[in-house]
Design a protein around this motif. Sequence first.
Motif, PDB file in Angstrom:
ATOM      1  N   LEU A  46      62.264  84.186 113.840  1.00 55.95           N
ATOM      2  CA  LEU A  46      61.976  82.774 113.563  1.00 55.95           C
ATOM      3  C   LEU A  46      60.984  82.624 112.415  1.00 55.95           C
ATOM      4  CD1 LEU A  46      61.780  81.346 117.183  1.00 55.95           C
ATOM      5  CD2 LEU A  46      63.633  81.020 115.515  1.00 55.95           C
ATOM      6  N   GLN A  47      60.028  83.524 112.333  1.00 59.36           N
ATOM      7  CA  GLN A  47      59.018  83.464 111.277  1.00 59.36           C
ATOM      8  C   GLN A  47      59.627  83.703 109.898  1.00 59.36           C
ATOM      9  OE1 GLN A  47      55.827  82.671 112.390  1.00 59.36           O
ATOM     10  NE2 GLN A  47      55.454  82.246 110.245  1.00 59.36           N
ATOM     11  N   THR A  48      60.701  84.471 109.826  1.00 59.46           N
ATOM     12  CA  THR A  48      61.318  84.799 108.543  1.00 59.46           C
ATOM     13  C   THR A  48      62.641  84.067 108.311  1.00 59.46           C
ATOM     14  OG1 THR A  48      62.408  86.721 109.529  1.00 59.46           O
ATOM     15  CG2 THR A  48      60.257  87.085 108.483  1.00 59.46           C
ATOM     16  N   THR A 103      54.308  77.122 111.866  1.00 54.52           N
ATOM     17  CA  THR A 103      53.723  78.131 110.981  1.00 54.52           C
ATOM     18  C   THR A 103      54.757  78.809 110.081  1.00 54.52           C
ATOM     19  OG1 THR A 103      53.926  79.871 112.650  1.00 54.52           O
ATOM     20  CG2 THR A 103      51.827  78.647 112.583  1.00 54.52           C
ATOM     21  N   VAL A 104      56.036  78.486 110.238  1.00 52.88           N
ATOM     22  CA  VAL A 104      57.055  79.125 109.400  1.00 52.88           C
ATOM     23  C   VAL A 104      56.874  78.693 107.943  1.00 52.88           C
ATOM     24  CG1 VAL A 104      58.769  79.404 111.228  1.00 52.88           C
ATOM     25  CG2 VAL A 104      58.790  77.351 109.858  1.00 52.88           C
ATOM     26  N   THR A 105      57.148  79.617 107.034  1.00 50.33           N
ATOM     27  CA  THR A 105      56.927  79.340 105.608  1.00 50.33           C
ATOM     28  C   THR A 105      58.085  79.771 104.719  1.00 50.33           C
ATOM     29  OG1 THR A 105      55.796  81.454 105.351  1.00 50.33           O
ATOM     30  CG2 THR A 105      54.411  79.525 105.795  1.00 50.33           C
ATOM     31  N   LEU A 127      55.031  70.904 108.010  1.00 52.72           N
ATOM     32  CA  LEU A 127      56.123  71.874 107.904  1.00 52.72           C
ATOM     33  C   LEU A 127      56.745  71.845 106.506  1.00 52.72           C
ATOM     34  CD1 LEU A 127      57.878  73.968 109.390  1.00 52.72           C
ATOM     35  CD2 LEU A 127      59.409  72.088 109.985  1.00 52.72           C
ATOM     36  N   ILE A 128      56.964  70.668 105.964  1.00 56.28           N
ATOM     37  CA  ILE A 128      57.553  70.544 104.631  1.00 56.28           C
ATOM     38  C   ILE A 128      56.613  71.116 103.570  1.00 56.28           C
ATOM     39  CG2 ILE A 128      58.308  68.893 102.865  1.00 56.28           C
ATOM     40  CD1 ILE A 128      59.334  67.135 105.215  1.00 56.28           C
ATOM     41  N   ASP A 133      59.655  76.364  98.938  1.00 58.08           N
ATOM     42  CA  ASP A 133      60.927  76.805  98.369  1.00 58.08           C
ATOM     43  C   ASP A 133      62.126  76.110  99.010  1.00 58.08           C
ATOM     44  OD1 ASP A 133      59.687  78.507  96.587  1.00 58.08           O
ATOM     45  OD2 ASP A 133      59.733  80.203  97.957  1.00 58.08           O
ATOM     46  N   MET A 134      61.883  75.052  99.783  1.00 59.51           N
ATOM     47  CA  MET A 134      62.965  74.348 100.455  1.00 59.51           C
ATOM     48  C   MET A 134      63.933  73.755  99.428  1.00 59.51           C
ATOM     49  SD  MET A 134      62.751  71.627 103.578  1.00 59.51           S
ATOM     50  CE  MET A 134      61.433  72.560 104.294  1.00 59.51           C
ATOM     51  N   GLU A 135      65.218  73.983  99.680  1.00 62.50           N
ATOM     52  CA  GLU A 135      66.259  73.490  98.780  1.00 62.50           C
ATOM     53  C   GLU A 135      67.066  72.346  99.380  1.00 62.50           C
ATOM     54  OE1 GLU A 135      68.576  76.963  97.868  1.00 62.50           O
ATOM     55  OE2 GLU A 135      66.907  77.917  96.795  1.00 62.50           O
ATOM     56  N   GLU A 136      67.177  72.314 100.705  1.00 63.25           N
ATOM     57  CA  GLU A 136      67.932  71.259 101.380  1.00 63.25           C
ATOM     58  C   GLU A 136      67.100  70.693 102.523  1.00 63.25           C
ATOM     59  OE1 GLU A 136      71.996  72.079 102.504  1.00 63.25           O
ATOM     60  OE2 GLU A 136      72.107  73.677 101.005  1.00 63.25           O
TER      61      GLU A 136
END
Length: 193
Positions: A46-48, A103-105, A127-128, A133-136
Amino acid sequence: MSHTPTLTSLPLEVTSCSILPLLDHVSLAKLGQSCTSMRSAVSFYLQTNKNLDMTAVTRWIENEEARDVDRMEVILNDPVRSREYVYCDRKKVAFKFLTRNVTVTHLKKLTMTSSWPMANLNTVKKLIKQNKDMEELSIVNMKLTNSLLDVISELPKLKYLKLSPNLRENKVNHLFDILMEIKKKGCEMCCVE
């Protein structure tokens, strides 16, 4: 005597990279409760993880609630607790679990679609922000605010944005200005009702 490998005897990387991606989020949660080595593997995965779609999880929670007729009768007859409260509570717990308590990145894609909120606005913004690097990004049935759109507009790699036109503030012109700024950066947008 030959040794038959078990799921728990596999290296963490093999479990996390080759097996866990095949499971749905509900199965991940159940597997993570089975033993400490699986809890570690699920946590690492989940972290990755690069993709989080809460749609199936929220649908599963709503279906489980609807099937549990006895529990629903108790809840619906209790003036303190309502059906919405139970849905929100379970969805918030699922959201915290799947985001490792926010905590996910490494997310590239985030989808949050629910008739009831699964996280408060500040949690979603956090979270955002952590996932540059979020694309969608799909956020449906969440109230849009200037501050949420400001955080979204800071995503340099955002290519697709799906929102519901659910406005919280009276500054509609500013909200549309922010949306136009996001669109100018080459982001495809979709508005749903």
